[in-house]
Design a protein around this motif. Structure first.
Motif, PDB file in Angstrom:
ATOM      1  N   LEU A 449       0.823  -1.351  -0.109  1.00 38.72           N
ATOM      2  CA  LEU A 449       0.244   0.009  -0.038  1.00 38.72           C
ATOM      3  C   LEU A 449       0.970   1.029   0.008  1.00 38.72           C
ATOM      4  N   PRO A 450       0.419   2.390  -0.824  1.00 36.67           N
ATOM      5  CA  PRO A 450       1.220   3.684  -0.696  1.00 36.67           C
ATOM      6  C   PRO A 450       1.085   3.997   0.672  1.00 36.67           C
ATOM      7  N   ALA A 451       2.371   4.678   1.243  1.00 41.46           N
ATOM      8  CA  ALA A 451       2.391   5.318   2.504  1.00 41.46           C
ATOM      9  C   ALA A 451       1.968   6.777   2.248  1.00 41.46           C
ATOM     10  N   TYR A 452       0.618   6.990   1.681  1.00 38.07           N
ATOM     11  CA  TYR A 452       0.402   8.378   1.309  1.00 38.07           C
ATOM     12  C   TYR A 452      -0.161   9.285   2.688  1.00 38.07           C
ATOM     13  N   HIS A 453      -0.080  10.440   2.242  1.00 36.73           N
ATOM     14  CA  HIS A 453      -0.442  11.339   3.451  1.00 36.73           C
ATOM     15  C   HIS A 453      -1.856  12.155   2.913  1.00 36.73           C
ATOM     16  N   ALA A 454      -3.126  11.999   3.612  1.00 35.25           N
ATOM     17  CA  ALA A 454      -4.331  12.395   3.011  1.00 35.25           C
ATOM     18  C   ALA A 454      -4.222  13.994   2.443  1.00 35.25           C
ATOM     19  N   VAL A 455      -3.148  14.679   3.300  1.00 33.01           N
ATOM     20  CA  VAL A 455      -3.478  16.197   2.881  1.00 33.01           C
ATOM     21  C   VAL A 455      -2.822  16.295   1.596  1.00 33.01           C
ATOM     22  N   ASP A 456      -1.799  15.703   1.198  1.00 30.65           N
ATOM     23  CA  ASP A 456      -0.934  15.673  -0.019  1.00 30.65           C
ATOM     24  C   ASP A 456      -1.897  15.025  -1.123  1.00 30.65           C
ATOM     25  N   ALA A 457      -2.410  13.798  -0.973  1.00 21.54           N
ATOM     26  CA  ALA A 457      -3.124  13.348  -1.878  1.00 21.54           C
ATOM     27  C   ALA A 457      -4.598  13.953  -2.229  1.00 21.54           C
ATOM     28  N   ALA A 458      -4.914  14.675  -1.090  1.00 20.86           N
ATOM     29  CA  ALA A 458      -6.180  15.480  -1.263  1.00 20.86           C
ATOM     30  C   ALA A 458      -5.900  16.542  -2.393  1.00 20.86           C
ATOM     31  N   LEU A 459      -4.651  17.475  -1.996  1.00 19.91           N
ATOM     32  CA  LEU A 459      -4.324  18.578  -2.848  1.00 19.91           C
ATOM     33  C   LEU A 459      -4.224  18.063  -4.502  1.00 19.91           C
ATOM     34  N   ALA A 460      -3.545  16.905  -4.644  1.00 21.91           N
ATOM     35  CA  ALA A 460      -3.553  16.340  -5.794  1.00 21.91           C
ATOM     36  C   ALA A 460      -4.726  15.963  -6.623  1.00 21.91           C
ATOM     37  N   LEU A 461      -5.663  15.335  -5.833  1.00 21.77           N
ATOM     38  CA  LEU A 461      -6.891  14.921  -6.570  1.00 21.77           C
ATOM     39  C   LEU A 461      -7.721  16.411  -6.749  1.00 21.77           C
ATOM     40  N   ALA A 462      -7.691  17.438  -6.112  1.00 17.01           N
ATOM     41  CA  ALA A 462      -8.283  18.523  -6.035  1.00 17.01           C
ATOM     42  C   ALA A 462      -7.914  19.112  -7.347  1.00 17.01           C
ATOM     43  N   ARG A 463      -6.517  19.377  -7.567  1.00 14.16           N
ATOM     44  CA  ARG A 463      -6.096  19.815  -8.834  1.00 14.16           C
ATOM     45  C   ARG A 463      -6.408  19.074 -10.186  1.00 14.16           C
ATOM     46  N   LEU A 464      -6.779  17.885 -10.080  1.00 19.37           N
ATOM     47  CA  LEU A 464      -7.226  16.994 -11.359  1.00 19.37           C
ATOM     48  C   LEU A 464      -8.600  17.265 -11.698  1.00 19.37           C
ATOM     49  N   VAL A 465      -9.370  17.330 -10.256  1.00 22.69           N
ATOM     50  CA  VAL A 465     -10.726  17.623 -10.816  1.00 22.69           C
ATOM     51  C   VAL A 465     -11.356  19.054 -10.546  1.00 22.69           C
ATOM     52  N   GLY A 466     -10.460  20.180 -10.102  1.00 27.38           N
ATOM     53  CA  GLY A 466     -11.087  21.490  -9.975  1.00 27.38           C
ATOM     54  C   GLY A 466     -11.719  21.609  -8.962  1.00 27.38           C
ATOM     55  N   ALA A 467     -11.335  21.093  -7.528  1.00 30.47           N
ATOM     56  CA  ALA A 467     -11.962  21.314  -6.459  1.00 30.47           C
ATOM     57  C   ALA A 467     -11.458  22.066  -5.670  1.00 30.47           C
ATOM     58  N   VAL A 468     -12.006  22.680  -4.597  1.00 28.01           N
ATOM     59  CA  VAL A 468     -11.501  23.558  -3.461  1.00 28.01           C
ATOM     60  C   VAL A 468     -11.222  22.532  -2.220  1.00 28.01           C
ATOM     61  N   VAL A 469     -10.188  23.127  -1.546  1.00 27.10           N
ATOM     62  CA  VAL A 469      -9.484  22.326  -0.592  1.00 27.10           C
ATOM     63  C   VAL A 469      -9.597  23.387   0.652  1.00 27.10           C
ATOM     64  N   ILE A 470     -10.085  22.911   1.714  1.00 26.74           N
ATOM     65  CA  ILE A 470     -10.008  23.631   3.102  1.00 26.74           C
ATOM     66  C   ILE A 470      -9.387  22.511   4.080  1.00 26.74           C
ATOM     67  N   LEU A 471      -8.095  23.124   4.410  1.00 29.10           N
ATOM     68  CA  LEU A 471      -7.218  22.330   5.642  1.00 29.10           C
ATOM     69  C   LEU A 471      -7.532  23.461   6.878  1.00 29.10           C
ATOM     70  N   GLY A 472      -8.471  22.640   7.728  1.00 24.26           N
ATOM     71  CA  GLY A 472      -8.496  23.330   8.993  1.00 24.26           C
ATOM     72  C   GLY A 472      -7.606  22.833  10.238  1.00 24.26           C
ATOM     73  N   THR A 473      -7.199  23.564  11.018  1.00 23.49           N
ATOM     74  CA  THR A 473      -6.670  23.288  12.329  1.00 23.49           C
ATOM     75  C   THR A 473      -6.389  24.469  13.310  1.00 23.49           C
ATOM     76  N   ALA A 474      -6.274  24.207  14.429  1.00 18.09           N
ATOM     77  CA  ALA A 474      -5.698  25.081  15.525  1.00 18.09           C
ATOM     78  C   ALA A 474      -4.003  25.161  15.517  1.00 18.09           C
ATOM     79  N   THR A 475      -3.465  24.099  15.208  1.00 14.92           N
ATOM     80  CA  THR A 475      -2.117  24.259  15.417  1.00 14.92           C
ATOM     81  C   THR A 475      -1.495  23.547  13.963  1.00 14.92           C
ATOM     82  N   PRO A 476      -1.242  24.454  13.059  1.00 13.32           N
ATOM     83  CA  PRO A 476      -0.786  24.054  11.818  1.00 13.32           C
ATOM     84  C   PRO A 476       0.507  23.765  12.034  1.00 13.32           C
ATOM     85  N   GLY A 477       0.772  22.327  11.179  1.00 15.44           N
ATOM     86  CA  GLY A 477       2.340  22.039  11.163  1.00 15.44           C
ATOM     87  C   GLY A 477       3.322  23.102  10.581  1.00 15.44           C
ATOM     88  N   VAL A 478       4.562  22.762  10.805  1.00 14.99           N
ATOM     89  CA  VAL A 478       5.797  23.517  10.080  1.00 14.99           C
ATOM     90  C   VAL A 478       5.654  23.435   8.590  1.00 14.99           C
TER      91      VAL A 478
END
Length: 871
Positions: A449-478
């Motif tokens: 199985l691919p050791a994917y990260h859902a954030v990176d995979a979601a951004l790639a999928l959204a680019r292909l289908v023309g979708a909007v991505v909202i990444l919500g967090t109180a403590t964004p990583g570096v």
């Protein structure tokens, strides 16, 4: 243009071949993609994205596959067996098409190719993530007799075992499936049964085929009220039975429509027998329907509240992006309790208005019941709750609902991202910093199985289908903050905490006798207030003052006040059990797991020794295995020890514990949360499950028993994880009428992560952490790839790692990579887990994946691209 008929051109004919990604586990080790002949007849004219069954391997076992592309050209003539032969190798033909229309669109196929390139995984393993197992029919071997000794000659046959004789005799009466063969040979050992089958197949006396079962459509049981009983009718002798049956009938009367049986049982507490008995009496009708042809069991949708000025400003940017209908990614940075979920709901509503679908990811659905309920209440009948590990029938039923556009919103964990929802317009990832969005690599998983990260995979999928991505967090990583600074993400800010709306808070104030004076009223009906103050307690000073207990004097005093006022408190410690390790007080021997070489933790009720890595449980020993001493003692504290200390110090307090031991199932998680939310407990003790999705207005105190846990690990993300965890758990306090406070107990009060968390100083921590990462070449300035190998034999593990290191070092020299590009091979920090010795090699550079794309990586090595830890 007229085409020649088959066989007219020297044995060649004009046809189409198909490139198919075979979803069998073993196919990945051969690349995963194979060429097949398109079938003739109704199963011809296959298109990319079609789900098919193909013969695979020497046995020709039917396996599912996804058509990737059509290859035009001349196909070779058929062999005597009917297969096409080209360059001495037979090309097999597709057995059947499983779905009339393609189940994956071109964008999903392109996304699978991106996952394959990015995570160095065969494309068939990436496609496997998108196909529910319930779509695949059951396949079973079936054996029939072809030739061989018959009748009375069996006993005279050379080298024919008794098991073979029994099987041949049974097959003379007709074909047998695999399970029927084992039933016939049930008196023989399993190894002897397998040998008998293999010998007869090799001699050609029997032949193996495959029986493909019809896919059973998932059905859902429903309950319809036919009529109410007469008041004099006795529904049961037992008062409890009578009460729940009355509750069941009343719920159906209120609904005035059929309800799902399992949903009704969970809500009313009735049993399956209750339903059957009431149906026998003629009060109910039980019937089944296809699981995706549902009635609506959900309540009337709730009305959305007015937005605060901060929310309105952020919403303006999101609404514009949704209206544009193009790819756009947001980092929604909002402190705990700032109203991020309301913006998610608004975005989903706008997406539905445009006729598109939405995916909402949460870290762990069992731990975020409020989020799921809010989406179901706002969009009744439109929401599918998707989690990993569902039964195949349930998974397929939900998948069909989405595919048929009966549900347009998916709320779930990271696997929900792979549900091919049509016309995807929005992807929301709540708590985007959470490590659970990364697919882990485990040796017990037989797939690559691919050791994917859902954030990176979601951004790639959204680019292909023309979708909007909202990444919500109180403590964004570096990494997320760095992407926002580079302009890849547009950062939106919600800097103020939202306590609630005036009408709801006034009702609570009347109920609890509180005041609204401490709240700040904004332009809307919403009321705001600040984050709870944080007090750091230096436990070294507590020891000097003679306090050797778990609780500091400040925490004891604060808990006294909370209990006296009838409020609630949360005590957080990210360690399970009673003691994290055990040792002998005479010889110093540390009790370790026999499979992991890691300390065993002591658990109580019942007393046992548990490995928190492999789950092994051992019965406590009375003596030290090294010196025979009876002076074995558990050291350190876990959540069970905290619970025991609370019950001893405050015997009148009602206490709940929330960790993996107390809540091993999703239902148990929801039950504990509901009990605490309903005020059935005063103190909630738990691990990191407490940091996610809890909005409890009566919680006025959060006590962190030991803030240092995890800081000492040799991992570059240790400080960041600790900082995020402390901020998240601190955010559970003061979300209601009475305000709140946070007490952090620590032996390292000057550590930058703890000091910054106490000040809620994300900016300062981010700048220091970014400088540290840049100085040492860690992400986001350099990318990492981790190569993992494990084996039960330590010498074989070491030799394999050294061979790989030498080959990889030579390969990198040819690529002109810098000498610092490779670290290792070396044993992992946790060098032995689950009986396997672990070695790793780290690659570091601007794009280390590119160095590996043309490197022949052995199949027993695993690749972790952009690992979250290097332990």
């Amino acid at each position: 243009m007229l085409l020649p008929s088959p066989g007219r051109i020297s044995g060649w004919w004009i046809a189409m071949a198909l490139e198919i990604a075979v979803l069998a586990a073993s196919a990945a080790y051969a690349g995963g993609v194979f060429t097949y002949e398109e079938p003739e007849g109704p199963d011809g004219r296959l298109r990319p994205g079609h789900l098919v069954l193909v013969p695979f391997g020497r046995s020709g076992r039917p396996e599912p596959g996804i058509v990737l592309r059509r290859i035009s050209g001349r196909s070779p003539a058929r062999s005597q067996k009917g297969d096409r032969v080209e360059n001495g190798r037979a090309r097999k033909t597709v057995l059947r098409c499983l779905e009339e229309d393609p189940i994956l669109d071109p964008q999903r196929l392109e996304w699978a190719a991106w996952l394959s390139r990015t995570y160095l995984t065969p494309i068939n393993e990436c496609l496997r993530l998108m196909i529910p197992s319930g779509l695949i029919p059951r396949r079973e071997p079936i054996y029939e007799r072809v030739s061989g000794p018959i009748g009375g000659g069996l006993e005279q046959a050379v080298a024919v075992s008794f098991a073979e004789q029994v099987l041949l005799t049974a097959l003379a009466e007709g074909p047998l499936t695999q399970s029927e063969v084992h039933a016939v040979l049930r008196d023989f050992p399993l190894a002897e049964r397998r040998r008998a089958l293999q010998r007869l197949l090799q001699r050609g006396w029997i032949r193996r085929g495959w029986r493909i079962g019809e896919r059973r459509l998932p059905m859902l049981r429903w309950v319809r009220l036919k009529n109410l009983p007469d008041p004099t009718f006795r529904l049961g002798r037992n008062p409890a039975v009578l009460e729940r049956r009355q509750r069941l009938l009343e719920r159906l009367r209120e609904a005035a429509r059929p309800l799902p049986a399992d949903w009704l049982q969970a809500e009313t507490g009735c049993s399956a027998y209750d339903l059957q008995q009431l149906a026998r009496w003629g009060f109910l009708e039980l019937f089944e329907q296809l699981a995706w042809e549902t009635f609506d069991p959900y309540p009337v949708p709730e009305e959305p509240p007015n937005l605060t000025p901060d929310q309105a400003l952020a919403w303006r940017s999101i609404a514009q992006a949704l209206e544009a209908g193009r790819f756009h990614a947001f980092l929604l940075h909002g402190i705990t309790g700032s109203g991020k979920t309301e913006l998610y709901l608004r975005a989903v509503a706008e997406t539905l208005r445009q006729g598109k679908g939405a995916i909402v990811l949460v870290p762990e659905l069992a731990l975020t019941p409020q989020t799921a309920r809010r989406f179901e209440a706002r969009f009744p009948g439109q929401v599918v709750i998707w989690t990993g590990g569902m039964p195949p029938a349930q998974e397929r039923a939900l998948w069909e609902r989405v595919r048929r556009r009966q549900a347009r919103v998916i709320v779930g964990t990271r696997s929900a991202l792979f549900v091919p929802i049509p016309d995807l317009g929005l992807i929301v990832i709540d708590e985007a910093h959470d490590p659970s969005y990364k697919q882990d690599i485990q040796p017990q998983i037989p797939y690559l199985l691919p050791a994917y990260h859902a954030v990176d995979a979601a951004l790639a999928l959204a680019r292909l289908v023309g979708a909007v991505v909202i990444l919500g967090t109180a403590t964004p990583g570096v990494e997320l903050r760095h992407l926002a600074e580079r302009g890849v993400l547009e950062e939106l800010s919600l800097p103020r905490r939202l306590r609630g709306y005036r009408r709801r808070l006034m009702e609570q104030a009347r109920q609890f006798g509180a005041s609204l004076d401490r709240f700040v009223e904004v332009e809307t009906e919403a009321l705001e207030s600040g984050l709870p103050p944080v007090e750091i307690v230096d436990m070294r000073q507590e020891l000097k003052a003679g306090n050797t207990g778990i609780f500091s004097r400040a925490l004891e005093k604060a808990l006294d006040q909370v209990l006296r006022r009838g409020q609630q408190a949360i005590l957080f410690l990210n360690r399970r059990g009673a003691a994290p390790f055990l040792f002998c007080r005479d010889c110093g021997h540390l009790i370790r797991c026999a499979r992991c070489d890691l300390p065993l933790a002591e658990h109580h009720h019942p007393t046992r020794w548990v490995c928190h890595h492999c789950g092994a449980v051992e019965k406590p020993a009375a003596r030290c295995p090294r010196c025979g001493s009876r002076r074995l003692k558990g050291m350190g504290i876990g959540t069970q020890a905290v619970e025991e200390a609370v019950r001893k110090r405050w015997p009148e307090a009602r206490v709940l514990r929330w960790d993996l031991d107390a809540a091993p199932t999703r239902a148990a998680h929801a039950l504990i949360w509901q009990r605490f939310a309903d005020g059935e407990a005063d103190v909630l003790i738990g691990t990191q499950v407490l940091t996610k999705g809890l909005d409890l207005p009566l919680v006025t105190l959060v006590g962190v028993i030991l803030a240092d846990v995890g800081l000492g690990l040799p991992d570059f993300r240790a400080a960041e994880r600790t900082f995020q965890l402390l901020i998240q758990v601190a955010g559970r306090a003061g979300r209601g009428l009475f305000g709140g406070r946070v007490i952090l107990q620590t032996y390292r009060p000057d550590h930058p992560a703890i000091a910054a968390a106490a000040r809620y100083d994300l900016e300062s921590f981010y700048r220091k952490e970014l400088a540290f990462r840049k100085a040492h070449g860690y992400p986001p300035f350099q990318r990492l790839v981790r190569l993992l190998y494990w084996h039960a034999d330590p010498e074989r593990a070491r030799e394999a790692a050294e061979r790989m290191g030498e080959a990889l070092r030579h390969h990198l020299e040819q690529k002109e990579a810098p000498p610092t590009a490779m670290i290792g091979p070396a044993p992992c920090y946790f060098s032995r887990l689950r009986g396997l010795y672990r070695w790793q090699i780290l690659l570091r550079g601007p794009d280390p994946v590119a160095w590996l794309r043309d490197f022949p990586l052995p199949p027993d090595w695993r690749v972790d691209v952009d690992p979250l830890d290097i332990l």
